[in-house]
Motif scaffolding. Structure first.
Motif, mmCIF file in Angstrom:
data_model
loop_
_atom_site.group_PDB
_atom_site.id
_atom_site.type_symbol
_atom_site.label_atom_id
_atom_site.label_comp_id
_atom_site.label_asym_id
_atom_site.label_seq_id
_atom_site.Cartn_x
_atom_site.Cartn_y
_atom_site.Cartn_z
ATOM 1 N N ARG A 1 0.838 -1.250 -0.116
ATOM 2 C CA ARG A 1 0.010 0.053 -0.107
ATOM 3 C C ARG A 1 0.930 1.101 0.008
ATOM 4 N N LEU A 2 2.150 1.352 0.527
ATOM 5 C CA LEU A 2 2.673 2.402 0.619
ATOM 6 C C LEU A 2 3.854 2.080 -0.721
ATOM 7 N N HIS A 3 3.745 3.351 -1.366
ATOM 8 C CA HIS A 3 4.280 3.212 -2.963
ATOM 9 C C HIS A 3 5.314 4.420 -3.119
ATOM 10 N N TYR A 4 6.820 3.844 -3.535
ATOM 11 C CA TYR A 4 7.727 4.654 -3.624
ATOM 12 C C TYR A 4 8.775 4.032 -4.669
ATOM 13 N N TYR A 5 9.481 4.625 -5.328
ATOM 14 C CA TYR A 5 10.400 4.250 -6.254
ATOM 15 C C TYR A 5 11.727 4.617 -5.304
ATOM 16 N N THR A 6 13.142 3.727 -5.382
ATOM 17 C CA THR A 6 14.158 4.104 -4.712
ATOM 18 C C THR A 6 15.277 3.149 -5.531
ATOM 19 N N TYR A 7 16.473 3.247 -4.783
ATOM 20 C CA TYR A 7 17.512 2.426 -5.165
ATOM 21 C C TYR A 7 18.656 1.938 -4.168
ATOM 22 N N ALA A 8 19.165 0.939 -4.040
ATOM 23 C CA ALA A 8 20.474 0.564 -3.274
ATOM 24 C C ALA A 8 21.552 0.340 -4.208
ATOM 25 N N ILE A 9 22.438 0.184 -3.555
ATOM 26 C CA ILE A 9 24.066 0.148 -4.130
ATOM 27 C C ILE A 9 24.596 -1.285 -3.702
ATOM 28 N N GLY A 20 19.761 8.543 4.566
ATOM 29 C CA GLY A 20 18.608 9.223 4.527
ATOM 30 C C GLY A 20 17.695 9.175 3.427
ATOM 31 N N GLN A 21 18.277 8.554 2.204
ATOM 32 C CA GLN A 21 17.613 8.354 1.067
ATOM 33 C C GLN A 21 16.238 7.596 1.002
ATOM 34 N N VAL A 22 16.580 6.258 1.630
ATOM 35 C CA VAL A 22 15.213 5.543 1.609
ATOM 36 C C VAL A 22 14.343 6.124 2.511
ATOM 37 N N GLU A 23 14.813 6.614 3.740
ATOM 38 C CA GLU A 23 13.594 7.303 4.867
ATOM 39 C C GLU A 23 12.959 8.337 4.015
ATOM 40 N N ASP A 24 13.770 9.313 3.155
ATOM 41 C CA ASP A 24 12.812 10.272 2.610
ATOM 42 C C ASP A 24 11.878 9.490 1.468
ATOM 43 N N ARG A 25 12.343 8.503 0.879
ATOM 44 C CA ARG A 25 11.127 7.967 -0.120
ATOM 45 C C ARG A 25 10.040 7.555 0.579
ATOM 46 N N ILE A 26 10.118 6.739 1.669
ATOM 47 C CA ILE A 26 9.205 6.399 2.515
ATOM 48 C C ILE A 26 8.413 7.399 3.198
ATOM 49 N N LYS A 27 8.770 8.636 3.734
ATOM 50 C CA LYS A 27 7.951 9.747 4.178
ATOM 51 C C LYS A 27 7.166 10.154 3.081
ATOM 52 N N GLY A 28 7.905 10.209 1.871
ATOM 53 C CA GLY A 28 6.932 10.864 0.710
ATOM 54 C C GLY A 28 5.698 9.912 0.534
ATOM 55 N N GLY A 29 5.979 8.637 0.539
ATOM 56 C CA GLY A 29 4.949 7.653 0.205
ATOM 57 C C GLY A 29 3.835 7.826 1.296
ATOM 58 N N GLY A 51 13.695 5.965 -12.087
ATOM 59 C CA GLY A 51 13.335 7.047 -11.458
ATOM 60 C C GLY A 51 13.987 7.100 -10.028
ATOM 61 N N GLY A 52 13.644 6.412 -9.300
ATOM 62 C CA GLY A 52 14.517 6.382 -7.846
ATOM 63 C C GLY A 52 14.115 7.356 -6.873
ATOM 64 N N THR A 53 13.317 8.169 -7.090
ATOM 65 C CA THR A 53 13.042 9.457 -6.424
ATOM 66 C C THR A 53 11.957 9.405 -5.428
ATOM 67 N N GLY A 54 11.415 8.242 -5.067
ATOM 68 C CA GLY A 54 10.340 8.282 -4.074
ATOM 69 C C GLY A 54 9.136 8.324 -4.746
ATOM 70 N N TYR A 55 8.273 8.854 -4.166
ATOM 71 C CA TYR A 55 6.722 8.701 -4.625
ATOM 72 C C TYR A 55 6.829 9.489 -6.179
ATOM 73 N N MET A 56 6.250 8.881 -7.009
ATOM 74 C CA MET A 56 6.505 9.698 -8.225
ATOM 75 C C MET A 56 5.359 9.168 -9.185
ATOM 76 N N THR A 57 4.799 10.093 -9.947
ATOM 77 C CA THR A 57 3.839 9.806 -11.006
ATOM 78 C C THR A 57 4.515 10.262 -12.269
ATOM 79 N N PRO A 58 4.008 9.762 -13.505
ATOM 80 C CA PRO A 58 4.495 10.427 -14.704
ATOM 81 C C PRO A 58 4.774 12.196 -14.751
ATOM 82 N N TYR A 59 4.044 12.803 -13.733
ATOM 83 C CA TYR A 59 3.803 14.390 -13.732
ATOM 84 C C TYR A 59 4.629 15.034 -12.471
ATOM 85 N N TYR A 60 4.890 14.292 -11.584
ATOM 86 C CA TYR A 60 5.556 14.997 -10.227
ATOM 87 C C TYR A 60 6.464 13.924 -9.462
#
Length: 308
Positions: free
Chosen positions: A110-118, A138-147, A185-194
């Protein structure tokens, strides 16, 4: 340079690529024409771009190694997200970097976001260092918070989505393809527009995050109750709108840009936050997933559209 500092610098570099930042003034007078030609070769229509050609510095060799150990790389990343963030993920793309593989993923649930790991890879032995998988601090944490923002303010974001979808249906502008979001993508909660960005000092969403990480199945009402509205500051939630002209030969249209900016300012019920707005021509750079150029129309840092 020690290993830790090297990875910190690398993390900053990939953040700039993924965030769409680009220095258009790098070329000096002698090399500007040649540089411009090389950059033009990287341009592709945003409607056609699905992530092909995306690259990271000095990643060719590691790209080959990662591909030959694809199953091992994917398993290591899935384990990393499950153990550290209680999150199941889907792997979409693996891109070599100088010392390993950058793996682009999408959360499942239910929580949706894009991200990446190395995933580090030993260059000499080709050993996959599955026990050393990491993400930028802090990168994944930011993505989760956006979601989480998207989850607990569903009605407001649905209204924003509807507005942008109606705008696109008029036929003048488009967004990015869903495949490009998945693959690079990789930048958290994303749609084609934002896409959404949050900050570490956002005290309003922190208790929501803490509850979710402790209990990913927490009831939506409990998550909403954990949110501290009185602590919210619009500067801590960035809603980054990125639109493109539909016509492949069109320049960014100032009338369309101003209309969208005015609509975001006046429409009732949109999410609170600071909105950045970019209207680009039709092309993106396929090696960096960037659409911003010298002719882009923009409102950003220092001139955000603020919704309180």
């Amino acid at each position: 340079m020690n290993g830790k500092n090297k990875w910190i610098i690398y993390g900053i570099g990939i953040s700039l690529l993924l965030g769409g930042c680009m220095d258009m003034d790098k070329a000096n007078d002698n090399g500007q024409k040649e540089t411009s030609k090389e950059m033009e070769k990287q341009l592709v229509s945003v409607q056609d771009y699905k992530g092909e050609g995306y690259s990271l510095p000095n990643g060719e060799k590691m790209d080959e190694m990662a591909e030959s150990h694809k199953d091992e790389v994917e398993s290591a990343v899935k384990r990393f997200f499950k153990e550290n963030y209680q999150t199941d993920i889907k792997v979409h793309n693996i891109v070599g970097n100088e010392d390993g593989a950058t793996v682009f993923v999408e959360s499942v649930g239910r929580l949706h976001y894009y991200t990446y790991a190395i995933v580090p890879i030993d260059r000499d032995t080709e050993k996959i260092r599955g026990d050393k998988v990491f993400s930028e601090e802090g990168q994944v944490e930011d993505r989760i918070k956006g979601g989480l923002y998207r989850l607990i303010f569903e009605d407001e974001f649905n209204k924003l989505d509807s507005y942008l979808e109606d705008l696109v249906s008029e036929g003048e502008v488009v967004g990015k393809t869903q495949e490009s979001l998945q693959n690079v993508g990789g930048t958290g909660y994303m749609t084609p527009y934002y896409f959404l960005s949050t900050f570490m000092n956002d005290e309003s969403i922190k208790p929501v995050y803490d509850l979710f990480v402790k209990d990913p199945e927490a009831d939506i009402e409990d998550l909403k109750d954990a949110y501290i509205e009185s602590s919210f500051s619009p500067e801590n939630l960035l809603i980054n709108i990125r639109l493109f002209m539909k016509d492949e030969e069109a320049s960014p249209d100032e009338e369309v840009f101003n209309r969208v900016a005015d609509d975001i300012e006046r429409i009732e019920g949109l999410p609170k936050g600071s909105y950045s707005l970019y209207l680009n021509d039709n092309k993106v750079y396929k090696d960096s997933f960037t659409g911003e150029k010298e002719n882009s129309l923009s409102r950003g840092h220092g001139n955000y559209i603020v919704r309180n």
